[in-house]
Design a protein around this motif. Sequence first.
Motif, PDB file in Angstrom:
ATOM      1  N   UNK C 171       0.846  -1.199   0.000  1.00 54.26           N
ATOM      2  CA  UNK C 171       0.000   0.000   0.000  1.00 54.26           C
ATOM      3  C   UNK C 171       0.879   1.244   0.000  1.00 54.26           C
ATOM      4  N   UNK C 172       0.354   2.335  -0.497  1.00 51.06           N
ATOM      5  CA  UNK C 172       1.158   3.546  -0.614  1.00 51.06           C
ATOM      6  C   UNK C 172       0.283   4.785  -0.509  1.00 51.06           C
ATOM      7  N   UNK C 173       0.920   5.864  -0.137  1.00 53.92           N
ATOM      8  CA  UNK C 173       0.306   7.181  -0.225  1.00 53.92           C
ATOM      9  C   UNK C 173       1.208   7.985  -1.131  1.00 53.92           C
ATOM     10  N   UNK C 174       0.683   8.447  -2.233  1.00 51.21           N
ATOM     11  CA  UNK C 174       1.523   9.187  -3.170  1.00 51.21           C
ATOM     12  C   UNK C 174       0.763  10.317  -3.802  1.00 51.21           C
ATOM     13  N   UNK C 175       1.289  10.787  -4.929  1.00 45.48           N
ATOM     14  CA  UNK C 175       0.634  11.877  -5.652  1.00 45.48           C
ATOM     15  C   UNK C 175       0.630  11.531  -7.128  1.00 45.48           C
ATOM     16  N   UNK C 185      -5.332   2.308  -0.989  1.00 43.37           N
ATOM     17  CA  UNK C 185      -6.542   1.607  -0.557  1.00 43.37           C
ATOM     18  C   UNK C 185      -7.763   2.140  -1.299  1.00 43.37           C
ATOM     19  N   UNK C 186      -7.838   3.479  -1.356  1.00 42.06           N
ATOM     20  CA  UNK C 186      -8.949   4.100  -2.081  1.00 42.06           C
ATOM     21  C   UNK C 186      -8.927   3.722  -3.551  1.00 42.06           C
ATOM     22  N   UNK C 187      -7.728   3.841  -4.129  1.00 38.79           N
ATOM     23  CA  UNK C 187      -7.561   3.608  -5.564  1.00 38.79           C
ATOM     24  C   UNK C 187      -8.015   2.203  -5.937  1.00 38.79           C
ATOM     25  N   UNK C 188      -7.501   1.206  -5.217  1.00 36.86           N
ATOM     26  CA  UNK C 188      -7.802  -0.177  -5.576  1.00 36.86           C
ATOM     27  C   UNK C 188      -9.265  -0.514  -5.310  1.00 36.86           C
ATOM     28  N   UNK C 189      -9.795  -0.007  -4.167  1.00 36.44           N
ATOM     29  CA  UNK C 189     -11.135  -0.443  -3.794  1.00 36.44           C
ATOM     30  C   UNK C 189     -12.209   0.194  -4.674  1.00 36.44           C
ATOM     31  N   UNK C 287      -6.963  -5.230  -3.611  1.00 33.05           N
ATOM     32  CA  UNK C 287      -5.563  -4.825  -3.549  1.00 33.05           C
ATOM     33  C   UNK C 287      -4.601  -5.979  -3.714  1.00 33.05           C
ATOM     34  N   UNK C 288      -5.113  -7.125  -4.187  1.00 33.79           N
ATOM     35  CA  UNK C 288      -4.236  -8.281  -4.385  1.00 33.79           C
ATOM     36  C   UNK C 288      -3.699  -8.327  -5.811  1.00 33.79           C
ATOM     37  N   UNK C 289      -2.435  -8.759  -5.934  1.00 29.67           N
ATOM     38  CA  UNK C 289      -1.841  -8.924  -7.257  1.00 29.67           C
ATOM     39  C   UNK C 289      -2.416 -10.191  -7.877  1.00 29.67           C
ATOM     40  N   UNK C 290      -2.902 -10.080  -9.113  1.00 30.58           N
ATOM     41  CA  UNK C 290      -3.483 -11.232  -9.787  1.00 30.58           C
ATOM     42  C   UNK C 290      -2.429 -11.878 -10.675  1.00 30.58           C
ATOM     43  N   UNK C 291      -2.135 -13.132 -10.425  1.00 29.31           N
ATOM     44  CA  UNK C 291      -1.226 -13.892 -11.285  1.00 29.31           C
ATOM     45  C   UNK C 291       0.178 -13.315 -11.326  1.00 29.31           C
TER      46      UNK C 291
END
Lengths: 48, 303, 316
Positions: C171-175, C185-189, C287-291
């Motif tokens: 997870x990350x907080x960026x710009x 978290x927001x982005x993925x969900x 937020x899980x990596x698929x494959x």
Amino acid sequence: MFKAIKPVAQVALLIVGMAMVCFGVMRGEADAVLAKAIRLCLECIGIG
Amino acid sequence: MDKRINTVSHLLARFRGLIQAAATLATNIHLPNFAKGGIYQGAGKAVCVPGLNCYSCPAASGACPIGSFQSVVGSSKFSFSYYVTGTLILIGVLLGRFVCGFLCPFGWLQELLHKIPGKKLSTKKLKPLTYIKYAVLLFAVVLLPVLVVNDVGMGDPFFCKYICPQGVLEGAIPLSIMNTGIRFALGKLFTWKLAILIAVVVLSVLFYRPFCKWICPLGAFYALMNKVSLLGIQVDQCKCVSCGKCAKVCQMDVDVTRTPDHAECIRCGKCVGACPVDAISFRYGLGVTGNSTAQSAQARENK
Amino acid sequence: MKLSKITALLMVPVLALSLAACSAPKSDANNTASGDTQIAELIAQKPSSAEEATELFQQLLQKENEIFASDSALWEKVFLAANKDVPMIEDGKNYGDFLLDTIESAKDQFTADEFKTLKAGAQQVKEIEEKLTALEKEFPGCGSTPGEGESVDASTAGMTNGKSEAAKFPSFKGKDLDGNDVNSDELFSKNKVTVMNFWFTTCKPCVGELGDLEELNKELVAKSGQVVGVNSFTLDGNKDEVADAKDVLSKKGVTYKNIWFKSDSEAGKFTSNLYSFPTTYVIDQNGNIVGEPIMGGINSAEQREALNKLIDQALA
């Protein structure tokens, strides 16, 4: 004749070589080389 | 004094195989990366190694000068690489094609392949092919990466992408064994380059160093620098008995007595060992000319 | 790390030998027994570091695949019998339990012997899965080794079904490149699927696929998904690098979001550890990596197909 030219050419090339390396580093070429070399070169291995 | 220099020359020639192995190891020192399936990412990669040594090799400790040159000139920021050219001029003046004979891993590989017993063919009649490498240097390395660019001004490393077999050998093969993602991504380009690699391997068994003689752009650059290199081979015309053994033993098709600074001479020193009268030796220094004919002849006449 | 690879490599011949022995009818008592104790030993291990956990994780996965591979024809039947309406892996449901249920419901298709073998196998899978879940809880991320995260065994054993012990994307907080805050978290969900494309400014194959990614982004928006670019040069928000990146992006007509985060953050380290560019990860809503990530440009037909498969997997 040729004998006199050769050492002059050698010294000149050594100086030119060093100057070029310094100039290249100054304008950021070494960073460009590093950036390329630490990442997989896809073209080199036949993907790109 | 001549005696001492000769001894050094003989030693160099005799232990060449060891020096080649050591140089290959030194420029590919990060061996654990083969098992990890990654590549070394440290600061050493900013420096060019002398030989043709792919920087995508997991173990590579430095950057390939030919690859570096293309990547710098191919980027949108630069159209010429002073850094890499300067490095190559320095190495060229200091060592010339000694690099090919002693330090280049791919040269060593071809030599080892040539040791495989079987039919050996001479390359003497194929001399025009030696000029191909200059065209490769000029077009695939210097011009095309600058001139053929995409909309953002970036060019392809043409030599690396379409020709270089070293990238497949050192990069693609070990990495694709350890990494499924890379294995999956290999496509037509890989097949083409693998075909080149196989061709070079087969030809290396038949001919002596075919890639060095005909294709290698790095060899082409050092060939040009051979004329002004501090390291040279000297023939003492006083001692020379014109037996022709040196020319016969030379696998790069050079007659060292006539053209000691020949562009094709990779300074392997086979002639040094072959000379029955120890007239041939390595010389190092400013202004060393290939043969001491004039002086020696004069000296002889004066006696 | 190196050790684990070597062990993995060494285990392949061991595996092959044990498989050969297992496939010989009625002579497998000893081998299965030793396999059992090995599994039990592995499960009993308590790793002290993340690296050990990763190694154990891989070993357990290998054991699990070994179980499937030892009677592949039989297991194939089980997979076929599996109820397609029920998602294979529900949250919190053990894969071994799922197998047990499936075997139970398809009981009549097997002989008594076969049934026994399957039951025993599924039981072991269940135990392994429990351990894997525990490991993942204790050492988050040990189930994935990004960038080099292939398990030799999975492909050699020919297991195509998604044994996806999910790995979280750090997870990350960026710009984004315009300076707006982005939170992973927001982005993925908010997306059903997020395609994360890692690139850098002077990488020609990376720049070459930007147009295709833009197209992909348009397609994904319709499926409530999104393409997000991460330019590794712009980590830490270096102004010049951001300007260069934006220049390239605008020239290629890219409108999808490009982001950066601190290089010493988990996601930053994740990015720095990548050595192959471009690399494209597909991330699901949780937020899980698929494959496995796609390495190299996605502009070839095969690569695009592989990417689409991952996207479909994330949407499913």
